[in-house]
Design a protein around this motif. Structure first.
Motif, PDB file in Angstrom:
ATOM      1  N   LEU A 137      11.812  47.336 -64.661  1.00 28.71           N
ATOM      2  CA  LEU A 137      12.599  47.958 -65.584  1.00 28.71           C
ATOM      3  C   LEU A 137      13.260  49.346 -65.400  1.00 28.71           C
ATOM      4  CD1 LEU A 137      13.277  47.189 -68.480  1.00 28.71           C
ATOM      5  CD2 LEU A 137      11.285  48.414 -69.347  1.00 28.71           C
ATOM      6  N   ALA A 138      12.274  50.260 -64.707  1.00 23.95           N
ATOM      7  CA  ALA A 138      12.752  51.474 -64.128  1.00 23.95           C
ATOM      8  C   ALA A 138      13.851  51.276 -63.352  1.00 23.95           C
ATOM      9  CB  ALA A 138      11.697  52.356 -63.739  1.00 23.95           C
ATOM     10  N   LEU A 140      15.972  48.793 -62.968  1.00 22.24           N
ATOM     11  CA  LEU A 140      17.170  48.095 -63.673  1.00 22.24           C
ATOM     12  C   LEU A 140      18.004  49.404 -64.317  1.00 22.24           C
ATOM     13  CD1 LEU A 140      16.040  44.841 -65.140  1.00 22.24           C
ATOM     14  CD2 LEU A 140      17.679  45.394 -63.230  1.00 22.24           C
ATOM     15  N   ALA A 141      17.363  50.470 -64.816  1.00 18.70           N
ATOM     16  CA  ALA A 141      17.877  51.529 -65.346  1.00 18.70           C
ATOM     17  C   ALA A 141      18.752  52.257 -64.361  1.00 18.70           C
ATOM     18  CB  ALA A 141      16.921  52.399 -66.209  1.00 18.70           C
ATOM     19  N   SER A 142      18.273  52.294 -63.014  1.00 15.14           N
ATOM     20  CA  SER A 142      18.679  53.141 -62.262  1.00 15.14           C
ATOM     21  C   SER A 142      20.235  52.574 -61.434  1.00 15.14           C
ATOM     22  CB  SER A 142      17.656  53.402 -60.735  1.00 15.14           C
ATOM     23  OG  SER A 142      17.933  52.092 -59.909  1.00 15.14           O
ATOM     24  N   SER A 143      20.669  53.303 -60.594  1.00 17.04           N
ATOM     25  CA  SER A 143      21.818  52.748 -59.964  1.00 17.04           C
ATOM     26  C   SER A 143      21.447  51.706 -58.949  1.00 17.04           C
ATOM     27  CB  SER A 143      22.497  54.063 -58.929  1.00 17.04           C
ATOM     28  OG  SER A 143      22.817  54.918 -59.809  1.00 17.04           O
ATOM     29  N   ALA A 144      20.234  51.638 -58.589  1.00 19.75           N
ATOM     30  CA  ALA A 144      20.051  50.457 -57.624  1.00 19.75           C
ATOM     31  C   ALA A 144      19.774  49.220 -58.433  1.00 19.75           C
ATOM     32  CB  ALA A 144      18.602  50.865 -57.088  1.00 19.75           C
ATOM     33  N   ALA A 145      20.404  49.167 -59.621  1.00 23.36           N
ATOM     34  CA  ALA A 145      20.159  47.913 -60.534  1.00 23.36           C
ATOM     35  C   ALA A 145      20.715  46.614 -59.837  1.00 23.36           C
ATOM     36  CB  ALA A 145      20.963  48.134 -61.824  1.00 23.36           C
ATOM     37  N   PRO A 146      21.719  46.608 -59.134  1.00 25.54           N
ATOM     38  CA  PRO A 146      22.233  45.255 -58.494  1.00 25.54           C
ATOM     39  C   PRO A 146      21.305  44.695 -57.415  1.00 25.54           C
ATOM     40  CG  PRO A 146      24.036  47.209 -58.485  1.00 25.54           C
ATOM     41  CD  PRO A 146      22.602  48.057 -59.010  1.00 25.54           C
ATOM     42  N   GLU A 149      18.346  43.368 -59.161  1.00 27.18           N
ATOM     43  CA  GLU A 149      18.604  42.191 -59.761  1.00 27.18           C
ATOM     44  C   GLU A 149      18.577  40.966 -58.891  1.00 27.18           C
ATOM     45  OE1 GLU A 149      22.079  43.895 -61.835  1.00 27.18           O
ATOM     46  OE2 GLU A 149      21.711  42.307 -63.260  1.00 27.18           O
ATOM     47  N   LEU A 153      14.048  40.714 -59.467  1.00 30.23           N
ATOM     48  CA  LEU A 153      13.636  39.757 -60.520  1.00 30.23           C
ATOM     49  C   LEU A 153      12.990  38.387 -60.041  1.00 30.23           C
ATOM     50  CD1 LEU A 153      16.570  40.207 -63.002  1.00 30.23           C
ATOM     51  CD2 LEU A 153      14.229  41.044 -63.313  1.00 30.23           C
ATOM     52  N   ALA A 544      14.524  35.748 -67.770  1.00 30.68           N
ATOM     53  CA  ALA A 544      14.546  36.750 -66.651  1.00 30.68           C
ATOM     54  C   ALA A 544      13.760  36.370 -65.369  1.00 30.68           C
ATOM     55  CB  ALA A 544      14.091  37.980 -67.100  1.00 30.68           C
TER      56      ALA A 544
END
Lengths: 777, 187
Positions: A137-138, A140-146, A149, A153, A544
């Motif tokens: 969750l943390a 996904l909130a960061s710029s490393a989200a891609p 994902e 996940l 998810a």
């Protein structure tokens, strides 16, 4: 008629050259040391040596680029890697970009729960999963989200990133713009492996040309290209030798032509000398190919050196001919000494032939066939040609001067002084220094070897010189043994004995371990319930983690990964160099990195079943030492046989002593001088001394001929002096080479040939006042 | 293109005011600003999550390709792009340094934003097809990737502004994720 007489020798020369070219065309030249040395002690050591010498380590090329700003170096590195990839000559190209290429990553990702040690029952509990989900969750909130994902996940427990870390570590390289850089300096690094085997020198040469071409095409200014690796060394050594030899060959040819024309006043004499040499090399090549199936490069090079003695044969014949004399008359005077020379030289070489060291046996066969062929050509082919061309020395020399020179023999006891000095010196030193480290025999200059070591250290390519070899009936058994050593390696690393270790089981667990991991994976419905409980309240959508659930379920059913099942390029290349075998004998290597204490490392594996500590350098050197010892014994036997023939041919122990003493004295003095110069005696010196013994024998036997008139004695002295100067001008000039191997050969032969001439003149020839020829004249 | 214009109420169709004209003037004016700083709030809608993620922080830009995004809350983070080099520091962790070339999705976004801020139309057109709408005082650029690999990752990047001020940057990804960054001048 006149023209036909003049043309006979050049025609013979042309024919001989054609025969030699054809012979070279027919033989296979190999140059790997594995083919030169005998097989190692234990089967394990033997296989390791074969693997390391002919295996993947040999075709590795280490590339450095330096001398420009980092961004430029990184650009060149990328362009170079792309160009090399297009060339199709390389099975592996790593510069940080492709460290794990798409196919490799997909393979690791698919098998992540079998390959990662993170797959344990506790990793799949509700509590552990819930902690993982909060981390996601943390993320996904960061710029490393891609990235989260893409990889997080489907793999919340992080098995994949754990495997990727394992594959990536082992080097302390920096990354600049996604390319590898040395840790402490501004140098871009690439690691490539040629598709060609390391033994295929032509293909390796082509690969090096491709690298240099791709670098030049990358607009590298002002950057420099650094190359290292066995193939590069072989290439550079060959070039250095060629450069050295070309220079020396030109000088030497000019001087010899001048000498021969001065002595015989005809350029045809050069053709007369060349014909037997060319034919002898052809015969030697073909015989070696016929018996061994190939000709070793070292045997070829050293064999030609030993054959250098045959250059004397035609000179002995022509030098003793009187003007206008028929061939048979010359033969009557020198035939006996000549035949004895050839027989003794041949017998002296049989020691090598029977030594049991494959390379030396080849060398022996090559030299024996060559000597016999040169002698035969000199005996039967050359006399009519010489008579046709009317070759003979200008004059025999003035008997007055001869007598003055021969009077030196009255003081021959003084000649014992250098011999005594040499003997005493060697006794004082203990014995000559023997070269035991094969690395020092290599024609690779030390700075090139240092560059190789530096690049290897920077890239974390382990040095395969001290390893542990694990053995098993199949790959699975070896992998299980390796898994048992993992705790030992971890302890050694904690204690600072090693910096780390490459071992196949770290990348590819045994099937048994993979099955244990499969058993740790929960059933689909159980995991689905745990995931649902763990994500409660975190805000994830219901589907998810569907990819995660599917991957775990698939992993429970998939067949364990085996060595044969790993086909992607980078993974396969790394595993195959660590785990190999066939039939029911498989081997795994434990290759330590950053070794600080070999003794403690070896001790940790002592007593472990089927584990052998191998010090490759020591093992190779031990083989070389055993070979040298065995070769020495057989050389002694060969020498003894030669002595017997001498005794039969000369009829009289006194005569034998007079012939043998100069040769022994020359050898003794040469060894003493070399030792005083600080040289360590090696195979090179051994071969050179064999050559010296050969020419020494010529000198001694020809000086020792009985019942000669002053004119014939003068002819002999001048002829032998010509032979001696020719030896100095050909092989002696090698002493000016920069390549250590050639320089040592040149020094040994120059010292030895001079000493042999000196002692042969002094001891083998008769004293002026007692000689029978004086009475007869 | 007509559909895009029709779907954008409040913006006069580009045809009414020759689009190339004001766009080029805007770009020239943007190109004259060497550096800028601003505050932002961001709303991110990730497909895997049922609710949006909110964050705020500060932005710094220096021509042509130096961009720093400092997130203050809820989780401190610094994203710094300098040329091809990207460094990401999350919380108190060690900075992760990457080449932009190795993360094409981020690289495309950075090129879209930086080319706009630098007022460099050729640079922008290398990566995107541009649909411009509005006028100098209220404009919108809808950028859609010109080719792979961006076409597989980004659907559109929409930048809205007034004069030389950027107001919002909205990103729609192919996988359904979307984020809207609202920018206000630094205090």
């Amino acid at each position: 008629m006149m023209r036909a007489r003049k043309l006979a020798l050049p025609a013979a020369l042309l024919a001989a050259a054609l025969v030699l070219a054809l012979s070279f065309h027919c033989v296979t030249v190999r140059s790997d040391m594995a083919a030169f040395l005998p097989a190692g002690g234990t089967p394990a050591a033997r296989l390791t040596l074969a693997q390391l010498r002919g295996g993947p380590a040999v075709s590795l090329i280490l590339i450095g680029i330096e001398g420009a700003p980092a961004a430029t170096l990184a650009r060149i590195s990328r362009v170079l890697a792309a160009a090399l990839g297009r060339s199709g000559q390389f099975s592996l190209i790593e510069n940080g970009q492709q460290a794990l290429g798409g196919a490799d990553l997909r393979f690791l990702f698919r098998h992540r729960y079998l390959l990662s040690p993170l797959t344990t029952p506790s990793a799949f509990t509700t509590r552990s999963l819930s902690a993982d989900f909060e981390r996601l969750l943390a993320g996904l909130a960061s710029s490393a989200a891609p990235l989260v994902e893409q990889y997080g996940l489907p793999d919340p427990i992080g098995a994949f990133s754990d495997i990727a870390r394992t594959w990536a570590n082992g080097s302390n390289m920096r990354e600049v713009d996604g390319t590898w850089f040395a840790p402490h300096r501004n140098r871009a690094l690439l690691l490539v492996r040629t598709r060609a085997k390391g033994l295929d020198l032509v293909a390796e040469d082509r690969a090096l040309t491709a690298i240099r071409g791709a670098f030049a095409a990358a607009r590298p200014r002002p950057a420099r290209l650094l190359l290292a690796g066995p193939a590069v060394f072989a290439h550079d050594a060959a070039h250095a030798i060629r450069r050295d030899v070309r220079m020396i060959a030109i000088v030497s040819t000019l001087l010899i032509v001048a000498l021969l024309i001065w002595r015989f006043r005809s350029p045809l004499v050069i053709a007369a000398i060349a014909v037997p040499i060319l034919l002898s090399i052809s015969a030697a090549l073909l015989a070696t190919e016929l018996v061994f199936g190939f000709v070793h490069g070292v045997a070829l090079g050293f064999g030609m050196t030993v054959l250098g003695v045959t250059v004397d044969y035609p000179v002995l014949l022509i030098g003793h001919r009187k003007f206008g004399e028929p061939a048979a008359a010359t033969w009557r005077r020198i035939g006996a000494a000549f035949m004895l020379t050839v027989a003794t030289a041949t017998l002296g070489l049989t020691g090598m032939l029977l030594s049991g060291v494959p390379g030396l046996s080849q060398l022996g066969l090559f030299a024996i066939v060559g000597v016999l062929a040169a002698a035969a050509a000199t005996r039967w082919l050359l006399p009519p040609l010489i008579v046709l061309a009317d070759l003979a020395p200008v004059s025999a020399g003035e008997p007055e001067r001869l007598l003055r020179i021969e009077r030196l023999r009255n003081r021959r006891l003084l000649g014992l002084l250098p011999i005594a000095a040499a003997g005493l010196y060697l006794l004082a030193v203990g014995r000559p220094h023997l070269e035991i480290d094969l690395a020092n025999l290599s024609p690779v200059p030390p700075h090139a070897r240092a560059l190789g070591a530096a690049l290897r250290a920077e890239m974390g390519v382990p040095d395969v010189s001290q390893i542990v070899l694990l053995q098993g009936a199949d790959a699975e058994a070896v992998l299980q043994r390796e898994e048992a050593t993992l705790p030992v390696l971890a302890r050694l690393r904690r204690n600072g004995v090693i910096g780390g270790a490459e071992v196949a089981a770290r990348y590819l667990p045994s099937a048994a371990t993979q099955r244990t991991r499969q058993a740790a994976l929960p059933a689909a419905d159980v995991l689905a319930r745990r995931v649902a409980r763990a994500e409660a309240g975190l805000g994830f959508r219901a589907d998810a983690f569907s990819a995660f659930l599917a991957a775990v379920e698939a992993s429970r059913r998939m067949a364990p990964v085996t060595l044969a099942g790993v086909k992607t390029p980078v993974l396969a290349a790394r595993l195959q160099s660590l785990l190999f075998g066939g039939g029911d004998t498989w081997f795994g290597l434990v290759v330590p990195r950053g070794m600080t204490d070999p003794g403690r490392f070896a001790a940790a594996f002592r007593g472990m079943t089927n584990a052998t500590y191998v010090d490759i350098g020591r093992e190779t050197n031990a083989i070389a030492a055993r070979s040298t010892a065995r070769a020495g014994r057989w050389l002694a036997i060969g020498a003894a046989a030669a002595l017997v023939v001498l005794a039969l041919g000369l009829r009289g122990l006194g005569a034998v002593a007079r012939v043998v003493a100069p040769i022994v004295a020359a050898g003794l003095v040469t060894v003493a001088v070399l030792t005083a110069l600080g040289q360590h005696l090696s195979l090179i010196h051994l071969v050179s001394l064999q050559f010296v013994a050969g020419v020494g024998l010529d000198y001694a036997l020809f000086f020792a001929r009985r019942q000669l008139d002053a004119e014939e004695r003068a002819r002999t002295l001048r002829t032998l002096a010509t032979c001696n100067v020719m030896t100095l001008l050909t092989f002696g000039l090698l002493a000016f080479c920069r390549t250590p191997l050639l320089r040592q050969m040149g020094e040994t032969i120059a010292i030895g040939a001079l000493a042999a001439m000196f002692f042969a003149f002094l001891f083998a020839g008769p004293l002026p006042n007692t000689s029978s020829c004086d009475r007869s004249s | 293109m007509l559909a895009v214009c029709l779907l954008a109420p409040g913006f006069p169709p580009a045809a009414a005011d020759p689009a190339g004209n004001w766009l080029e003037v805007l770009m020239q004016r943007l190109a004259q600003i060497p550096a800028r700083s601003a505050n932002f709030t961001e709303e991110k809608q990730v497909v895997a999550l049922t609710r949006p993620l909110l964050s705020h922080g500060r932005l710094f830009y220096v021509r042509p390709k130096w961009l720093e995004k400092i997130t203050d809350a809820p989780q401190p983070e610094t994203l710094l792009v300098n040329g091809d080099r990207l460094s990401l520091t999350i919380g108190g962790g060690a900075p992760k340094i990457l080449s932009l070339a190795s993360v094409p999705a981020v690289a495309g976004l950075v090129d879209g934003v930086c080319a706009t801020l630098a007022g460099d139309l050729p640079w922008l057109r290398r990566f995107y097809r541009i649909v411009a709408a509005g006028n100098m005082s209220h404009w919108r650029l809808e950028l859609s990737p010109a080719g792979p690999p961006l076409t597989g990752l980004l659907r559109t990047v929409t930048i809205e502004g007034a004069g030389i001020d950027i107001k919002t940057i909205a990103v729609k990804q192919v996988n359904g994720d979307r984020e809207v960054m609202t920018i206000s001048p630094a205090q």
